[in-house]
Write a protein that holds these residues in place. Structure first.
Motif, PDB file in Angstrom:
ATOM      1  N   LEU A   1       5.586  69.108  17.295  1.00  9.45           N
ATOM      2  CA  LEU A   1       4.685  70.460  17.326  1.00  9.45           C
ATOM      3  C   LEU A   1       3.401  70.298  17.395  1.00  9.45           C
ATOM      4  O   LEU A   1       2.595  71.029  17.962  1.00  9.45           O
ATOM      5  CB  LEU A   1       5.372  71.309  16.064  1.00  9.45           C
ATOM      6  CG  LEU A   1       6.830  71.826  16.325  1.00  9.45           C
ATOM      7  CD1 LEU A   1       7.243  72.495  15.173  1.00  9.45           C
ATOM      8  CD2 LEU A   1       7.022  72.352  17.682  1.00  9.45           C
ATOM      9  N   LEU A   2       2.993  69.192  16.300  1.00  8.29           N
ATOM     10  CA  LEU A   2       1.455  69.172  16.298  1.00  8.29           C
ATOM     11  C   LEU A   2       0.848  68.716  17.632  1.00  8.29           C
ATOM     12  O   LEU A   2      -0.122  69.162  17.992  1.00  8.29           O
ATOM     13  CB  LEU A   2       1.225  67.937  15.446  1.00  8.29           C
ATOM     14  CG  LEU A   2      -0.465  67.536  14.990  1.00  8.29           C
ATOM     15  CD1 LEU A   2      -0.969  68.794  14.631  1.00  8.29           C
ATOM     16  CD2 LEU A   2      -0.182  66.545  14.025  1.00  8.29           C
ATOM     17  N   ASN A   3       1.700  67.706  18.436  1.00  4.92           N
ATOM     18  CA  ASN A   3       1.009  67.098  19.498  1.00  4.92           C
ATOM     19  C   ASN A   3       1.107  68.421  20.703  1.00  4.92           C
ATOM     20  O   ASN A   3       0.319  68.556  21.397  1.00  4.92           O
ATOM     21  CB  ASN A   3       2.155  66.242  20.277  1.00  4.92           C
ATOM     22  CG  ASN A   3       2.111  64.792  19.597  1.00  4.92           C
ATOM     23  OD1 ASN A   3       0.949  64.478  18.854  1.00  4.92           O
ATOM     24  ND2 ASN A   3       3.039  64.050  19.533  1.00  4.92           N
TER      25      ASN A   3
ATOM     26  N   HIS B   1      -7.344  70.987  21.912  1.00  3.86           N
ATOM     27  CA  HIS B   1      -8.244  70.812  20.979  1.00  3.86           C
ATOM     28  C   HIS B   1      -8.996  69.299  21.278  1.00  3.86           C
ATOM     29  O   HIS B   1      -8.384  68.555  21.827  1.00  3.86           O
ATOM     30  CB  HIS B   1      -7.597  70.377  19.594  1.00  3.86           C
ATOM     31  CG  HIS B   1      -8.454  70.456  18.396  1.00  3.86           C
ATOM     32  ND1 HIS B   1      -9.282  71.701  18.077  1.00  3.86           N
ATOM     33  CD2 HIS B   1      -9.114  69.571  17.716  1.00  3.86           C
ATOM     34  CE1 HIS B   1     -10.121  71.491  16.985  1.00  3.86           C
ATOM     35  NE2 HIS B   1      -9.793  70.088  16.823  1.00  3.86           N
ATOM     36  N   ILE B   2     -10.206  69.513  21.019  1.00  6.19           N
ATOM     37  CA  ILE B   2     -11.000  68.351  21.518  1.00  6.19           C
ATOM     38  C   ILE B   2     -11.865  67.850  20.186  1.00  6.19           C
ATOM     39  O   ILE B   2     -12.229  68.556  19.244  1.00  6.19           O
ATOM     40  CB  ILE B   2     -12.474  68.917  22.343  1.00  6.19           C
ATOM     41  CG1 ILE B   2     -11.914  69.267  23.797  1.00  6.19           C
ATOM     42  CG2 ILE B   2     -13.356  67.613  22.639  1.00  6.19           C
ATOM     43  CD1 ILE B   2     -12.751  69.662  24.700  1.00  6.19           C
TER      44      ILE B   2
ATOM     45  N   ILE C   1      -6.259  74.594  13.194  1.00  7.09           N
ATOM     46  CA  ILE C   1      -5.997  72.936  13.322  1.00  7.09           C
ATOM     47  C   ILE C   1      -6.832  72.058  12.430  1.00  7.09           C
ATOM     48  O   ILE C   1      -6.159  71.004  12.235  1.00  7.09           O
ATOM     49  CB  ILE C   1      -6.052  72.855  14.924  1.00  7.09           C
ATOM     50  CG1 ILE C   1      -5.109  71.259  15.150  1.00  7.09           C
ATOM     51  CG2 ILE C   1      -7.493  72.562  15.395  1.00  7.09           C
ATOM     52  CD1 ILE C   1      -3.885  71.397  15.091  1.00  7.09           C
ATOM     53  N   GLU C   2      -7.920  72.432  12.380  1.00  8.42           N
ATOM     54  CA  GLU C   2      -8.924  71.577  11.485  1.00  8.42           C
ATOM     55  C   GLU C   2      -8.483  71.564  10.156  1.00  8.42           C
ATOM     56  O   GLU C   2      -8.483  70.779   9.441  1.00  8.42           O
ATOM     57  CB  GLU C   2     -10.435  71.993  11.900  1.00  8.42           C
ATOM     58  CG  GLU C   2     -10.800  71.415  13.063  1.00  8.42           C
ATOM     59  CD  GLU C   2     -10.974  70.008  13.412  1.00  8.42           C
ATOM     60  OE1 GLU C   2     -10.958  69.427  12.178  1.00  8.42           O
ATOM     61  OE2 GLU C   2     -10.890  69.651  14.285  1.00  8.42           O
ATOM     62  N   ARG C   3      -8.078  73.022   9.890  1.00  7.87           N
ATOM     63  CA  ARG C   3      -7.543  73.037   8.240  1.00  7.87           C
ATOM     64  C   ARG C   3      -6.376  72.361   8.146  1.00  7.87           C
ATOM     65  O   ARG C   3      -6.246  71.691   7.000  1.00  7.87           O
ATOM     66  CB  ARG C   3      -7.418  74.656   8.205  1.00  7.87           C
ATOM     67  CG  ARG C   3      -6.937  75.040   6.705  1.00  7.87           C
ATOM     68  CD  ARG C   3      -6.626  76.308   6.460  1.00  7.87           C
ATOM     69  NE  ARG C   3      -6.446  76.650   5.071  1.00  7.87           N
ATOM     70  CZ  ARG C   3      -5.948  77.730   4.558  1.00  7.87           C
ATOM     71  NH1 ARG C   3      -6.146  78.932   5.369  1.00  7.87           N
ATOM     72  NH2 ARG C   3      -5.669  78.068   3.400  1.00  7.87           N
ATOM     73  N   LEU C   4      -5.477  72.229   9.208  1.00  3.35           N
ATOM     74  CA  LEU C   4      -4.223  71.576   8.945  1.00  3.35           C
ATOM     75  C   LEU C   4      -4.551  69.968   8.689  1.00  3.35           C
ATOM     76  O   LEU C   4      -3.984  69.250   7.920  1.00  3.35           O
ATOM     77  CB  LEU C   4      -3.413  71.892  10.354  1.00  3.35           C
ATOM     78  CG  LEU C   4      -1.878  71.183  10.216  1.00  3.35           C
ATOM     79  CD1 LEU C   4      -0.895  71.949  11.075  1.00  3.35           C
ATOM     80  CD2 LEU C   4      -1.930  69.694  10.764  1.00  3.35           C
TER      81      LEU C   4
END
Length: 285
Positions: A32-34, A40-41, A144-147
């Protein structure tokens, strides 16, 4: 990606919460992360040889009675247990971008003996910015950065199964040009940086420079008092050559000149760099 940003953000938040509640299998987490991060860059850094030295520490319980004899004793563990940036049996070279940080990471106590090894690389190394601490906490506004940050820097050992999947997501994907990961020191709780480097790059391009045996005499908040015991370089057969003395520099003027200049920079915690006027490091002998 067919969904809008708000829907995607909600899915990423849900993924993070499922990880912290241990309700998702690591393989499903990575899948799921992928999927959710395709848009995202991320930034990366290219360090040329000689720009940044790396430091690695091992605790030395033998104290003064003996010394390690081979360079490999100071490299990565042959067992490769599960850790922050690797699955079990996945070899990764962990180090710090500064000597003080690696001592904090090693959790040495007063009276302990430890060995710090210094490493260079013979080819440019490309590191992906992983979970780097941001003093402004801008990462909190980006799901996403928080994850990435909260899972990778968690002090909960159970989260290693997920942080190691994040590392695989970063540096063991299809892009083999990425050699490693740069991330904030969890224990130091500051802006100090650690690195995790892939074994294939380490085996080909990492160069051992020297090692120093220390004793930690006193622990303080802003300064640790240490005693430098012994200094080692290496032989052609990758055995360690312990000198029985402290480090020293052999300084010679440039060819054709009778005098020369060097730049000496003293860092916190008994760490010193000597460079020529072109900025090249001069290694102690």
């Amino acid at each position: 990606f067919s969904m809008d940003n708000s829907e995607r953000d909600n899915l990423i938040d849900d993924l993070r919460q499922r990880a912290f509640s241990y309700t998702i299998e690591p393989s499903e987490f990575l899948k799921l992360l992928n999927e959710y991060s395709k848009w995202h860059i991320r930034n990366g850094r290219r360090w040329k040889p000689g720009v940044q030295r790396l430091f690695r520490m091992v605790n030395w319980k033998a104290g003064l009675s003996s010394r390690p004899t081979k360079v490999e004793r100071l490299s990565y563990s042959p067992e490769a247990p599960l850790n922050r940036a690797n699955r079990k049996w996945q070899h990764v070279f962990y180090a710090s971008a500064g000597l003080p940080t690696v001592v904090i990471e090693g959790r040495a106590k007063e009276g302990d003996f430890f060995i710090v090894s210094e490493w260079d690389y013979t080819e440019s190394i490309i590191l992906l910015d992983g979970a780097l601490r941001d003093s402004t906490k801008k990462y909190m506004a980006d799901p996403i950065e928080r994850l990435y940050y909260e899972i990778f820097t968690s002090t909960d050992l159970w989260m290693l199964v997920y942080s190691s999947e994040i590392a695989n997501h970063f540096i063991w994907g299809n892009d083999t040009d990425i050699h490693g990961l740069l991330y904030s020191s969890v224990i130091a709780k500051g802006d100090q940086h650690n690195v995790a480097i892939r074994k294939d790059f380490v085996d080909k391009h990492l160069r051992f420079v020297n090692a120093i045996l220390y004793k930690l005499k006193k622990v303080a908040v802003d300064y640790n008092e240490v005693e430098m015991i012994d200094f080692a370089t290496w032989n052609a057969d990758w055995t360690l050559d312990w000198k029985g003395r402290l480090w020293q520099w052999k300084l010679e003027p440039p060819p054709g000149q009778t005098q020369g200049q060097v730049q000496v920079k003293k860092h916190p915690w008994w760490w010193m760099e000597v460079r020529d006027m072109q900025g090249n490091l001069i290694d102690p002998q």
